[in-house]
Write a protein that holds these residues in place. Structure first.
Motif, PDB file in Angstrom:
ATOM      1  N   ASN A 146     -14.990  -4.162  -4.406  1.00 41.76           N
ATOM      2  CA  ASN A 146     -15.777  -3.505  -4.987  1.00 41.76           C
ATOM      3  C   ASN A 146     -15.332  -1.925  -4.893  1.00 41.76           C
ATOM      4  OD1 ASN A 146     -17.139  -4.647  -7.305  1.00 41.76           O
ATOM      5  ND2 ASN A 146     -19.233  -5.495  -5.254  1.00 41.76           N
ATOM      6  N   ALA A 147     -13.972  -1.772  -4.882  1.00 44.12           N
ATOM      7  CA  ALA A 147     -13.576  -1.057  -4.523  1.00 44.12           C
ATOM      8  C   ALA A 147     -12.223   0.136  -5.358  1.00 44.12           C
ATOM      9  CB  ALA A 147     -12.412  -0.684  -2.852  1.00 44.12           C
ATOM     10  N   SER A 148     -11.636   0.653  -5.393  1.00 43.83           N
ATOM     11  CA  SER A 148     -10.577   2.043  -6.269  1.00 43.83           C
ATOM     12  C   SER A 148      -9.609   0.960  -6.369  1.00 43.83           C
ATOM     13  CB  SER A 148     -10.826   2.995  -6.257  1.00 43.83           C
ATOM     14  OG  SER A 148     -10.452   3.432  -4.473  1.00 43.83           O
ATOM     15  N   VAL A 149      -8.150   0.367  -7.517  1.00 41.65           N
ATOM     16  CA  VAL A 149      -7.097   0.576  -6.201  1.00 41.65           C
ATOM     17  C   VAL A 149      -6.268   1.759  -5.229  1.00 41.65           C
ATOM     18  CG1 VAL A 149      -4.767   0.510  -7.552  1.00 41.65           C
ATOM     19  CG2 VAL A 149      -6.438  -0.270  -8.744  1.00 41.65           C
ATOM     20  N   PRO A 150      -6.790   3.050  -5.663  1.00 39.60           N
ATOM     21  CA  PRO A 150      -6.481   4.029  -4.149  1.00 39.60           C
ATOM     22  C   PRO A 150      -6.724   3.425  -2.948  1.00 39.60           C
ATOM     23  CG  PRO A 150      -6.901   4.939  -5.891  1.00 39.60           C
ATOM     24  CD  PRO A 150      -7.404   4.182  -6.833  1.00 39.60           C
ATOM     25  N   GLN A 151      -8.142   3.571  -3.337  1.00 38.48           N
ATOM     26  CA  GLN A 151      -8.567   2.719  -1.625  1.00 38.48           C
ATOM     27  C   GLN A 151      -8.212   1.676  -0.773  1.00 38.48           C
ATOM     28  OE1 GLN A 151     -13.120   2.290  -2.871  1.00 38.48           O
ATOM     29  NE2 GLN A 151     -13.229   3.927  -1.024  1.00 38.48           N
TER      30      GLN A 151
ATOM     31  N   GLN B 275      -1.541 -12.863  -2.133  1.00 34.35           N
ATOM     32  CA  GLN B 275      -1.000 -12.047  -3.363  1.00 34.35           C
ATOM     33  C   GLN B 275      -1.902 -11.228  -4.611  1.00 34.35           C
ATOM     34  OE1 GLN B 275       3.658 -13.162  -2.817  1.00 34.35           O
ATOM     35  NE2 GLN B 275       2.558 -13.870  -0.838  1.00 34.35           N
ATOM     36  N   MET B 276      -2.490 -11.451  -4.232  1.00 32.29           N
ATOM     37  CA  MET B 276      -3.399 -10.404  -5.193  1.00 32.29           C
ATOM     38  C   MET B 276      -2.794  -9.372  -5.350  1.00 32.29           C
ATOM     39  SD  MET B 276      -6.953 -11.910  -4.332  1.00 32.29           S
ATOM     40  CE  MET B 276      -7.846 -10.969  -5.333  1.00 32.29           C
ATOM     41  N   PRO B 277      -2.380  -8.927  -6.861  1.00 29.53           N
ATOM     42  CA  PRO B 277      -2.222  -7.736  -7.153  1.00 29.53           C
ATOM     43  C   PRO B 277      -3.053  -6.502  -6.360  1.00 29.53           C
ATOM     44  CG  PRO B 277      -2.756  -8.253  -8.866  1.00 29.53           C
ATOM     45  CD  PRO B 277      -2.754  -9.424  -8.026  1.00 29.53           C
ATOM     46  N   TYR B 278      -3.839  -5.494  -6.343  1.00 28.34           N
ATOM     47  CA  TYR B 278      -3.851  -4.462  -5.807  1.00 28.34           C
ATOM     48  C   TYR B 278      -5.563  -4.290  -6.673  1.00 28.34           C
ATOM     49  CZ  TYR B 278      -0.903  -2.764  -2.525  1.00 28.34           C
ATOM     50  OH  TYR B 278       0.278  -2.496  -1.463  1.00 28.34           O
ATOM     51  N   VAL B 279      -5.001  -4.004  -8.618  1.00 26.04           N
ATOM     52  CA  VAL B 279      -6.367  -4.983  -8.808  1.00 26.04           C
ATOM     53  C   VAL B 279      -6.915  -5.531  -9.084  1.00 26.04           C
ATOM     54  CG1 VAL B 279      -6.823  -4.083 -11.573  1.00 26.04           C
ATOM     55  CG2 VAL B 279      -4.741  -3.593 -10.973  1.00 26.04           C
ATOM     56  N   GLU B 280      -6.650  -6.624  -8.423  1.00 20.60           N
ATOM     57  CA  GLU B 280      -7.254  -7.956  -8.576  1.00 20.60           C
ATOM     58  C   GLU B 280      -8.526  -7.552  -6.696  1.00 20.60           C
ATOM     59  OE1 GLU B 280      -8.257 -10.285 -10.560  1.00 20.60           O
ATOM     60  OE2 GLU B 280      -7.526  -9.086 -11.886  1.00 20.60           O
TER      61      GLU B 280
ATOM     62  N   ILE C 162      -4.682  -0.931   3.263  1.00 25.29           N
ATOM     63  CA  ILE C 162      -3.566  -2.097   3.085  1.00 25.29           C
ATOM     64  C   ILE C 162      -2.655  -0.710   4.224  1.00 25.29           C
ATOM     65  CG2 ILE C 162      -1.713  -3.290   2.493  1.00 25.29           C
ATOM     66  CD1 ILE C 162      -3.535  -4.204  -0.221  1.00 25.29           C
ATOM     67  N   HIS C 163      -2.413   0.433   3.368  1.00 24.44           N
ATOM     68  CA  HIS C 163      -0.832   0.957   4.185  1.00 24.44           C
ATOM     69  C   HIS C 163      -1.570   1.373   5.243  1.00 24.44           C
ATOM     70  CE1 HIS C 163       1.368   4.061   5.254  1.00 24.44           C
ATOM     71  NE2 HIS C 163       0.012   4.967   5.632  1.00 24.44           N
ATOM     72  N   ARG C 164      -3.152   1.150   5.665  1.00 18.96           N
ATOM     73  CA  ARG C 164      -3.735   1.888   7.024  1.00 18.96           C
ATOM     74  C   ARG C 164      -3.339   0.542   8.235  1.00 18.96           C
ATOM     75  NH1 ARG C 164      -8.137   6.181   6.283  1.00 18.96           N
ATOM     76  NH2 ARG C 164      -6.738   7.913   5.056  1.00 18.96           N
ATOM     77  N   ALA C 165      -3.978  -0.497   7.503  1.00 15.37           N
ATOM     78  CA  ALA C 165      -3.859  -1.521   8.134  1.00 15.37           C
ATOM     79  C   ALA C 165      -2.450  -2.126   8.774  1.00 15.37           C
ATOM     80  CB  ALA C 165      -4.397  -3.091   7.650  1.00 15.37           C
ATOM     81  N   ARG C 166      -1.714  -2.237   8.093  1.00 15.96           N
ATOM     82  CA  ARG C 166       0.065  -1.815   8.397  1.00 15.96           C
ATOM     83  C   ARG C 166       0.304  -1.662   9.158  1.00 15.96           C
ATOM     84  NH1 ARG C 166       2.059  -3.391   2.057  1.00 15.96           N
ATOM     85  NH2 ARG C 166       1.810  -5.358   1.985  1.00 15.96           N
ATOM     86  N   ARG C 167       0.129   0.120   9.025  1.00 15.94           N
ATOM     87  CA  ARG C 167       0.645   1.427  10.203  1.00 15.94           C
ATOM     88  C   ARG C 167      -0.023   0.735  11.533  1.00 15.94           C
ATOM     89  NH1 ARG C 167       3.163   5.589   9.198  1.00 15.94           N
ATOM     90  NH2 ARG C 167       2.105   7.172  11.703  1.00 15.94           N
TER      91      ARG C 167
END
Lengths: 203, 156
Positions: free
Chosen positions: B129-134, B118-123, B139-144
Motif C-alpha cells: 500500500n505504498a507508492s513506487v518511489p517510496q 523477485q517482485m517488481p517495485y510496482v507489485e 529498499i535503498h535505505r534498507a540496503r544502506r
C-alpha cells in the motif's frame, strides 16, 4: 561480504544504483547510470558491492524456506481452523434463528397482552370487573396516548362497548350524564336496571 | 493454499524473524481472508495470500514485543562434520539475519519481496500500500543500513 556504502556517491544516484541492480530503472535513468559508470570507474565497484550484498542475502532467504513438516503443520492447522469456524458459524446461525423465533413469540405475547389480553381489558374499577352488567367504567389503556380515556359500557346482556374520549374529564362527564339518564330510566321503569359506578379512575 | 504455503511460510519467516512462528502468521492471514472470502477477487490467489501474509506479519511486528520464538528451523543447527565454507555461510546468514531484524518493518518487507519474491517495485508498492518511489527509497535505505551494520559486525 561486500559493502555498498558509498560516501562519495550522492544520495539520489545511490538510490538509482540500488534500483539499477534490481533492473527497475526507466530507459532514461538506465542511460544516465551507464554514462556515469563509464565516466567514474569507482561506481562500478559500488554496483558490484550491491550485487555481492544481494547474493549474501540470497543465502538468508533460502534458509527461511520451510521443511515439509512445517508445511504439513500449516495445512493441518488451517484445515482445523476452517472446520472450527464453519461449525461455529452453523451454531451461531441456528442460535440466531432460535433467538428470532423467541423474540417474535415474546413480542406477540406482549402485543396480545396489551391489546386483547386480560391486562388490556381489566378495569381498574372493581365494579367493572364483576360479571354483573356495568355501565360507565372509564379505562385508560396505558399503551395508547390518544385518546387518553375510554369508558367501558356493559349492557344487560353482557355486551361490551368501548367509548373513547380525548380526556378523563370528558369521560367522567359522559359517565355522570349516563348515570343520570340511567337513574331517570330506572325511575320510569320503577326500579331494576344496571349498577352504576360511583367514581371514575384513570390508569 | 497448499501450493503457496512453502513460499508464504518463507516470506513470513523472513519478515517476522524470530518474533513469531511463521506458521501462526500464515494461518492467521489465511483465516483473515477466509472470514471475508466473499470480498476478495480469488482469480489470483497467490498474490492475495502473499499480501495477506505480509500485512499480518507487519501487523505483528508493530505490536509490542511479547514473545521470541525459538529458532528451531531445520538446517540451522551446526552438524559436527560441517565443512568450513558452510560454517562461514551459516555465520554470515546469522549476521545478516540479526541485521535485518533491526530494520524498520516496512524496509524489511520491501526487501524480502524484492529479493526473495523477485517482485517488481510496482507489485511491491501494491502489496505494501505504498507508492513506487517510496518502495524504491525503502529498499535503498534498507540496503544502506544493512551495509553499515554488517560493516560494524565485520570490524568487531
Amino acid at each position: 561480504m561486500g559493502s555498498s556504502i558509498m560516501p562519495d556517491v550522492d544520495q539520489e544516484f545511490d538510490e538509482l544504483l540500488s534500483a539499477y541492480v534490481d533492473g527497475e530503472l526507466s530507459a532514461d535513468e538506465e542511460r544516465r547510470v551507464q554514462q556515469r559508470l563509464e565516466a567514474e570507474p569507482h561506481l562500478v565497484a559500488a554496483v558490484e558491492a550491491l550485487r555481492a550484498d544481494r547474493r549474501a542475502r540470497a543465502a538468508l532467504w533460502q534458509s527461511c524456506e520451510p521443511d515439509e513438516a512445517s508445511v504439513q503443520r500449516l495445512v493441518n492447522g488451517v484445515d482445523h481452523a476452517i472446520d472450527r469456524q464453519t461449525a461455529w458459524a452453523y451454531r451461531l446461525s441456528r442460535l440466531r434463528s432460535i433467538s428470532a423465533a423467541a423474540a417474535c413469540i415474546i413480542v406477540g405475547v406482549m402485543i396480545g397482552r396489551f391489546t386483547f389480553g386480560p391486562g388490556a381489558a381489566q378495569p381498574i374499577n372493581p365494579i367493572a370487573g364483576t360479571p354483573t352488567p356495568v355501565v360507565g367504567t372509564p379505562v385508560v389503556n396505558p399503551l395508547l396516548q390518544s385518546p387518553p380515556a375510554q369508558v367501558r359500557i356493559v349492557d344487560g346482556k353482557g355486551k361490551v362497548t368501548i367509548q373513547k374520549f380525548r380526556s378523563v374529564e370528558e369521560a367522567q362527564h359522559f359517565v355522570q350524564e349516563f348515570q343520570q339518564w340511567q337513574a331517570e330510566q330506572e325511575q320510569i321503569q320503577n326500579g331494576g336496571g344496571a349498577m352504576v359506578p360511583q367514581n371514575t379512575e384513570r390508569f | 493454499m497448499r501450493a503457496n504455503s512453502r513460499r508464504l511460510l518463507a516470506i513470513a519467516r523472513a519478515i517476522v524473524g524470530n518474533r513469531a512462528s511463521p506458521e501462526d502468521v500464515v494461518q492467521q492471514a489465511v483465516m483473515n481472508l477466509y472470514q471475508h472470502r466473499e470480498r476478495y477477487d480469488w482469480r489470483e490467489p497467490g498474490g492475495l495470500l502473499r499480501r495477506a501474509v505480509v500485512n499480518e506479519a507487519l501487523r505483528l511486528l508493530r505490536q509490542p514485543r511479547m514473545t521470541v520464538v525459538q529458532d528451531d528451523h531445520p538446517g540451522r543447527g551446526a552438524p559436527l562434520d560441517e565443512p568450513a565454507g558452510a560454517m562461514d555461510q551459516r555465520e554470515t546468514v546469522t549476521k545478516v539475519r540479526a541485521a535485518i531484524a533491526k530494520l524498520p518493518e516496512h524496509y524489511r518487507a520491501a526487501l524480502v519481496l524484492c529479493e526473495y519474491e523477485q517482485m517488481p517495485y510496482v507489485e511491491i508498492a501494491k502489496t505494501l500500500n505504498a507508492s513506487v518511489p517510496q518502495v524504491k527509497t525503502w529498499i535503498h535505505r534498507a540496503r544502506r543500513q544493512l551495509a553499515v551494520m554488517l560493516k560494524e559486525f565485520a570490524n568487531t
